[in-house]
Design a protein around this motif. Structure first.
Motif, PDB file in Angstrom:
ATOM      1  N   ILE A  44       0.860  -1.178   0.000  1.00  0.00           N
ATOM      2  CA  ILE A  44       0.000   0.000   0.000  1.00  0.00           C
ATOM      3  C   ILE A  44       0.894   1.225   0.000  1.00  0.00           C
ATOM      4  O   ILE A  44       1.795   1.323   0.817  1.00  0.00           O
ATOM      5  CB  ILE A  44      -0.916   0.039   1.244  1.00  0.00           C
ATOM      6  CG1 ILE A  44      -1.649  -1.294   1.397  1.00  0.00           C
ATOM      7  CG2 ILE A  44      -1.890   1.199   1.192  1.00  0.00           C
ATOM      8  CD1 ILE A  44      -2.680  -1.525   0.350  1.00  0.00           C
ATOM      9  N   GLU A  45       0.685   2.162  -0.903  1.00  0.00           N
ATOM     10  CA  GLU A  45       1.453   3.394  -0.923  1.00  0.00           C
ATOM     11  C   GLU A  45       0.587   4.536  -0.434  1.00  0.00           C
ATOM     12  O   GLU A  45      -0.627   4.523  -0.595  1.00  0.00           O
ATOM     13  CB  GLU A  45       1.948   3.703  -2.334  1.00  0.00           C
ATOM     14  CG  GLU A  45       2.974   2.695  -2.841  1.00  0.00           C
ATOM     15  CD  GLU A  45       3.533   3.082  -4.176  1.00  0.00           C
ATOM     16  OE1 GLU A  45       4.537   2.498  -4.555  1.00  0.00           O
ATOM     17  OE2 GLU A  45       2.964   3.982  -4.815  1.00  0.00           O
ATOM     18  N   THR A  46       1.206   5.537   0.134  1.00  0.00           N
ATOM     19  CA  THR A  46       0.465   6.666   0.651  1.00  0.00           C
ATOM     20  C   THR A  46       0.992   7.969   0.093  1.00  0.00           C
ATOM     21  O   THR A  46       2.180   8.116  -0.143  1.00  0.00           O
ATOM     22  CB  THR A  46       0.523   6.719   2.186  1.00  0.00           C
ATOM     23  OG1 THR A  46      -0.147   7.884   2.614  1.00  0.00           O
ATOM     24  CG2 THR A  46       1.937   6.753   2.712  1.00  0.00           C
ATOM     25  N   GLY A  47       0.118   8.909  -0.097  1.00  0.00           N
ATOM     26  CA  GLY A  47       0.509  10.218  -0.574  1.00  0.00           C
ATOM     27  C   GLY A  47       0.789  11.166   0.563  1.00  0.00           C
ATOM     28  O   GLY A  47       1.208  12.297   0.341  1.00  0.00           O
ATOM     29  N   GLN A  48       0.558  10.777   1.815  1.00  0.00           N
ATOM     30  CA  GLN A  48       0.822  11.666   2.927  1.00  0.00           C
ATOM     31  C   GLN A  48       2.310  11.744   3.174  1.00  0.00           C
ATOM     32  O   GLN A  48       3.033  10.778   3.032  1.00  0.00           O
ATOM     33  CB  GLN A  48       0.111  11.158   4.184  1.00  0.00           C
ATOM     34  CG  GLN A  48      -1.407  11.139   3.999  1.00  0.00           C
ATOM     35  CD  GLN A  48      -2.103  10.636   5.241  1.00  0.00           C
ATOM     36  OE1 GLN A  48      -1.459  10.367   6.226  1.00  0.00           O
ATOM     37  NE2 GLN A  48      -3.412  10.539   5.167  1.00  0.00           N
ATOM     38  N   THR A  49       2.787  12.918   3.576  1.00  0.00           N
ATOM     39  CA  THR A  49       4.223  13.118   3.729  1.00  0.00           C
ATOM     40  C   THR A  49       4.676  13.224   5.162  1.00  0.00           C
ATOM     41  O   THR A  49       5.851  13.285   5.425  1.00  0.00           O
ATOM     42  CB  THR A  49       4.652  14.395   2.991  1.00  0.00           C
ATOM     43  OG1 THR A  49       3.912  15.500   3.514  1.00  0.00           O
ATOM     44  CG2 THR A  49       4.378  14.277   1.516  1.00  0.00           C
ATOM     45  N   GLU A  50       3.783  13.259   6.133  1.00  0.00           N
ATOM     46  CA  GLU A  50       4.185  13.324   7.525  1.00  0.00           C
ATOM     47  C   GLU A  50       3.705  12.078   8.259  1.00  0.00           C
ATOM     48  O   GLU A  50       2.509  11.836   8.349  1.00  0.00           O
ATOM     49  CB  GLU A  50       3.610  14.567   8.200  1.00  0.00           C
ATOM     50  CG  GLU A  50       4.219  15.848   7.655  1.00  0.00           C
ATOM     51  CD  GLU A  50       3.800  17.050   8.473  1.00  0.00           C
ATOM     52  OE1 GLU A  50       4.183  18.151   8.093  1.00  0.00           O
ATOM     53  OE2 GLU A  50       3.106  16.881   9.487  1.00  0.00           O
ATOM     54  N   ILE A  79       3.118  -5.090  -7.289  1.00  0.00           N
ATOM     55  CA  ILE A  79       4.462  -5.240  -7.814  1.00  0.00           C
ATOM     56  C   ILE A  79       4.574  -6.649  -8.394  1.00  0.00           C
ATOM     57  O   ILE A  79       4.352  -7.629  -7.700  1.00  0.00           O
ATOM     58  CB  ILE A  79       5.510  -5.067  -6.705  1.00  0.00           C
ATOM     59  CG1 ILE A  79       5.263  -3.757  -5.950  1.00  0.00           C
ATOM     60  CG2 ILE A  79       6.914  -5.098  -7.270  1.00  0.00           C
ATOM     61  CD1 ILE A  79       5.289  -2.538  -6.823  1.00  0.00           C
ATOM     62  N   VAL A  80       4.891  -6.768  -9.668  1.00  0.00           N
ATOM     63  CA  VAL A  80       5.020  -8.073 -10.316  1.00  0.00           C
ATOM     64  C   VAL A  80       6.491  -8.316 -10.588  1.00  0.00           C
ATOM     65  O   VAL A  80       7.151  -7.495 -11.204  1.00  0.00           O
ATOM     66  CB  VAL A  80       4.218  -8.130 -11.624  1.00  0.00           C
ATOM     67  CG1 VAL A  80       4.351  -9.493 -12.275  1.00  0.00           C
ATOM     68  CG2 VAL A  80       2.767  -7.814 -11.361  1.00  0.00           C
ATOM     69  N   LYS A 126      10.554  -0.241  -2.928  1.00  0.00           N
ATOM     70  CA  LYS A 126      10.273   1.123  -3.373  1.00  0.00           C
ATOM     71  C   LYS A 126      11.058   2.145  -2.556  1.00  0.00           C
ATOM     72  O   LYS A 126      11.570   3.134  -3.082  1.00  0.00           O
ATOM     73  CB  LYS A 126       8.776   1.413  -3.255  1.00  0.00           C
ATOM     74  CG  LYS A 126       7.926   0.679  -4.286  1.00  0.00           C
ATOM     75  CD  LYS A 126       8.294   1.131  -5.682  1.00  0.00           C
ATOM     76  CE  LYS A 126       7.361   0.504  -6.720  1.00  0.00           C
ATOM     77  NZ  LYS A 126       7.751   0.873  -8.093  1.00  0.00           N
ATOM     78  N   VAL A 127      11.162   1.893  -1.246  1.00  0.00           N
ATOM     79  CA  VAL A 127      11.917   2.805  -0.382  1.00  0.00           C
ATOM     80  C   VAL A 127      13.390   2.824  -0.792  1.00  0.00           C
ATOM     81  O   VAL A 127      14.006   3.892  -0.901  1.00  0.00           O
ATOM     82  CB  VAL A 127      11.775   2.380   1.097  1.00  0.00           C
ATOM     83  CG1 VAL A 127      12.661   3.241   1.996  1.00  0.00           C
ATOM     84  CG2 VAL A 127      10.320   2.499   1.551  1.00  0.00           C
ATOM     85  N   PRO A 186      13.016  -7.593  -0.547  1.00  0.00           N
ATOM     86  CA  PRO A 186      12.487  -6.266  -0.215  1.00  0.00           C
ATOM     87  C   PRO A 186      11.002  -6.099  -0.507  1.00  0.00           C
ATOM     88  O   PRO A 186      10.285  -5.452   0.270  1.00  0.00           O
ATOM     89  CB  PRO A 186      13.334  -5.322  -1.071  1.00  0.00           C
ATOM     90  CG  PRO A 186      14.639  -6.040  -1.223  1.00  0.00           C
ATOM     91  CD  PRO A 186      14.270  -7.493  -1.342  1.00  0.00           C
ATOM     92  N   SER A 187      10.498  -6.665  -1.602  1.00  0.00           N
ATOM     93  CA  SER A 187       9.084  -6.479  -1.932  1.00  0.00           C
ATOM     94  C   SER A 187       8.166  -7.269  -1.002  1.00  0.00           C
ATOM     95  O   SER A 187       6.955  -7.079  -1.019  1.00  0.00           O
ATOM     96  CB  SER A 187       8.815  -6.884  -3.389  1.00  0.00           C
ATOM     97  OG  SER A 187       9.114  -8.248  -3.607  1.00  0.00           O
ATOM     98  N   ASN A 188       8.736  -8.148  -0.187  1.00  0.00           N
ATOM     99  CA  ASN A 188       7.951  -8.876   0.815  1.00  0.00           C
ATOM    100  C   ASN A 188       8.075  -8.252   2.205  1.00  0.00           C
ATOM    101  O   ASN A 188       7.659  -8.843   3.188  1.00  0.00           O
ATOM    102  CB  ASN A 188       8.402 -10.341   0.892  1.00  0.00           C
ATOM    103  CG  ASN A 188       7.585 -11.226  -0.039  1.00  0.00           C
ATOM    104  OD1 ASN A 188       6.547 -10.816  -0.538  1.00  0.00           O
ATOM    105  ND2 ASN A 188       8.059 -12.430  -0.272  1.00  0.00           N
TER     106      ASN A 188
END
Length: 608
Positions: A7-13, A52-53, A172-173, A210-212
């Protein structure tokens, strides 16, 4: 193909989390740093799921199942599974299956539900494996593991129900290169805590990468897809194939997948650690097959030649995790964790003036480093050192006076049968049972009773302590057999004590590690284990000493003959004379100095 959902988030704080080690001055929350680099720039403030595939050499090719193609994913929207999970929307699609967001109609709580593609379930053994995996997954309840809460079989279609977590995949990080060393090590410590819990329950992940690894909004790392590799590792004929991702697979996972154990997960996490700190994976080849061959045959490139900035201590941790021989890796995830924690303690030092936590090369070997905040020299010494030294000196004097004063001790003599005459240094003191106060020192004890062998023994009286003698007087014709049995029994008790002492040492080490990682369940388990072992050891030394008491009551010549006969009987069976000689040495110490558990423990710990 194998898919992993994040899950990705657009929040930055995002709130930071206390990991147990002081953060570096520039450290920020992991997901925050990644988001600032642009991960969420095309997103709204709402959360959304991406899939992510990743290529997997061993994923089966897509095939239309018998009976026609499966229903399109959109056909699932609105359906209710087992009268409780209502499918809300599709949130991911990959080689393994489709992932949906669902709402539990009774709990009003969100879950992620993964439907497993039909080609993975065609094997006739899949049903039994699926049911077994459901029972196994129920054991995994840990804050650093994405929990699989249920397994469903609805009209022949299989589903995994998982907790719904907001966050971002470590892959991703890392791609954003906005996570520092402290942040990486914090993630690895979280993963090791989760893995330690799983391994303690006999569960191996088999696909660490990493993707896990999901980084949640509060900076907690969580492992996901436990058991997925296990579910699909048989092909349609029922034969075992290799499950995992080649770039992260251990050598034994490639060459002998059926023997894979928890040491394989340690290796895979070592690859993740190398990739995160060095910036690339160590064994990548042009093809998956070449990568596998590199994992098995190629030596690890010297880390400091590839990444000179890596601290030697950190390089040694990675190198140990990536040993080709599983027996040379960390013995457990808790040991792996402890090595990282020790490194973090070494490089963080709080300024005694302003309390700012500084990052140094080695706080135990400072070379004039100054605080980054106040500029004052850093030191490991406290201004209260002299005060404490004086206090210890005073208390030491008091203790010394107490230790030197000749407090009297007591001798408690019991015999079977009773009413035996007890003499001390040739002077009759009374009949047994007898209790008498004596000044500290060594005395000669003589016990007589008609028709029984005379008992002789030196006894050491210690100040302010009671020395107990419980003597079973023997008739002359029984003594050779009793002496032999006493030596035999003492040898057996020493063997049991050796086993328990070694188990105790291992359990104490594991307890320290469990406490350092903050795992309360493991801590309680090891404490209970230690309590039980300490009780067994105390009982064992009581029995060991009782054998000596019986032996001590027998004439020295009869004892010696019995010892020689027992040594010969052991030799006839291929036994070791060395260990019997240790027992005999302890008996001699007991006769002349009394019981000495602390000294005997060191000898007996090497017994087995």
């Amino acid at each position: 193909m194998v898919e992993k959902t994040i899950i990705e988030t657009g929040q930055t704080e995002l709130p930071s989390k206390n990991t147990g080690s002081p953060p570096s001055p520039a450290q920020r929350t992991i997901v925050e740093a990644a988001l600032e680099s642009g991960v969420g720039t095309d997103m709204t403030a709402d959360l959304r799921t991406k899939t992510i595939v990743e290529d997997d050499l061993f994923a089966p090719a897509s095939k239309t199942p018998p009976g026609g193609p499966p229903a399109p994913p959109t056909a699932m929207i609105g359906k209710v599974l087992e009268n409780k999970f209502k499918i809300i929307r599709k949130i991911g699609d990959g080689g393994m299956g489709v992932v949906y967001e669902a709402e539990h109609l009774h709990l009003k709580k969100r879950f992620a539900i993964k439907s497993i593609r039909a080609e993975f379930t065609e094997n006739p053994n899949f049903q039994s494996r699926f049911d077994q995996e459901a029972k196994t997954q129920a054991l995994l309840q840990h804050p650093n593991i994405i929990q699989v809460t249920d397994f469903l079989n609805v009209d022949g279609q299989y589903f995994l129900v998982m907790e719904y977590v907001e966050g971002m995949g470590l892959d991703k990080v890392l791609a954003q290169k906005k996570i520092d060393e402290d942040g990486i090590l914090s993630v690895l410590k979280d993963v090791l805590k989760g893995l330690s819990d799983a391994h303690a329950k006999g569960i191996v992940h088999r696909d660490i990468k990493p993707s896990n690894i999901l980084i949640t909004r509060d900076n907690t790392a969580k492992l996901m897809d436990f058991g997925i590799a296990m579910l699909v590792e048989e092909d349609r004929s029922g034969r075992h194939s290799v499950a995992g991702t080649p770039a992260y697979m251990s050598p034994e996972q490639i060459t002998n997948p059926e023997s894979t154990d928890f040491k394989s997960d340690i290796y895979s996490l070592g690859i993740v650690m190398y990739q995160a700190l060095v910036g690339k994976r160590p064994f990548d080849g042009d093809t998956d097959r070449q990568t596998q061959m590199n994992q098995v045959h190629r030596d690890l490139p010297p880390i400091q030649s590839v990444a000179p900035h890596t601290a030697p201590e950190l390089a040694r941790i990675i190198e140990k995790a990536l040993k080709k021989n599983p027996q040379q890796r960390f013995a457990s995830c808790t040991e792996f964790y402890a090595s990282i924690e020790a490194y973090l303690r070494q490089i963080h030092l709080e300024c005694r003036s302003c309390k700012f936590v500084n990052r140094v090369k080695n706080k135990y070997a400072l070379k004039g480093e100054k605080c980054e905040k106040c500029g004052k020299p850093l030191s490991m010494k406290s201004k209260f050192t002299k005060i404490w030294a004086a206090a210890f000196a005073i208390s030491g004097s008091i203790i010394l006076i107490y230790l030197l004063y000749p407090w009297p001790g007591k001798l408690d003599v019991k015999t079977t049968p009773e009413d035996a005459i007890v003499s001390i240094d040739g002077e009759e003191k009374g009949n047994s049972p007898l209790e008498i106060s004596l000044a500290p020192g060594e005395y000669k004890i003589e016990i007589k009773k008609e028709k029984f062998e005379v008992f002789f023994s030196p006894v050491l009286i210690r100040k302010n302590q009671k020395t107990a003698l419980d003597i079973k007087l023997q008739k002359p014709d029984e003594l050779p057999r009793l002496a032999f049995e006493a030596i035999k029994q003492s040898y057996q008790e020493a063997s049991y004590l050796c086993r328990d002492l070694n188990d105790l040492a291992a359990s104490k080490q594991n307890l320290e590690i469990a406490q350092s990682i903050g795992d309360s369940a493991l801590t309680d388990a090891y404490r209970n284990q230690i309590d039980e072992l300490e009780k067994n050891i105390q009982d064992g030394f009581d029995k060991y000493t009782h054998c000596f008491q019986d032996l001590k009551a027998i004439n020295a010549e009869i004892r010696k003959n019995a010892y020689n006969r027992y040594v010969q009987s052991l030799a006839d069976k291929g036994g070791s004379k060395a260990n019997v000689s240790i027992v005999w040495m302890h008996f001699d110490q007991y006769v002349h100095q009394g019981r000495s558990d602390a000294t005997w423990k060191k000898d007996i710990a090497k017994f087995c």
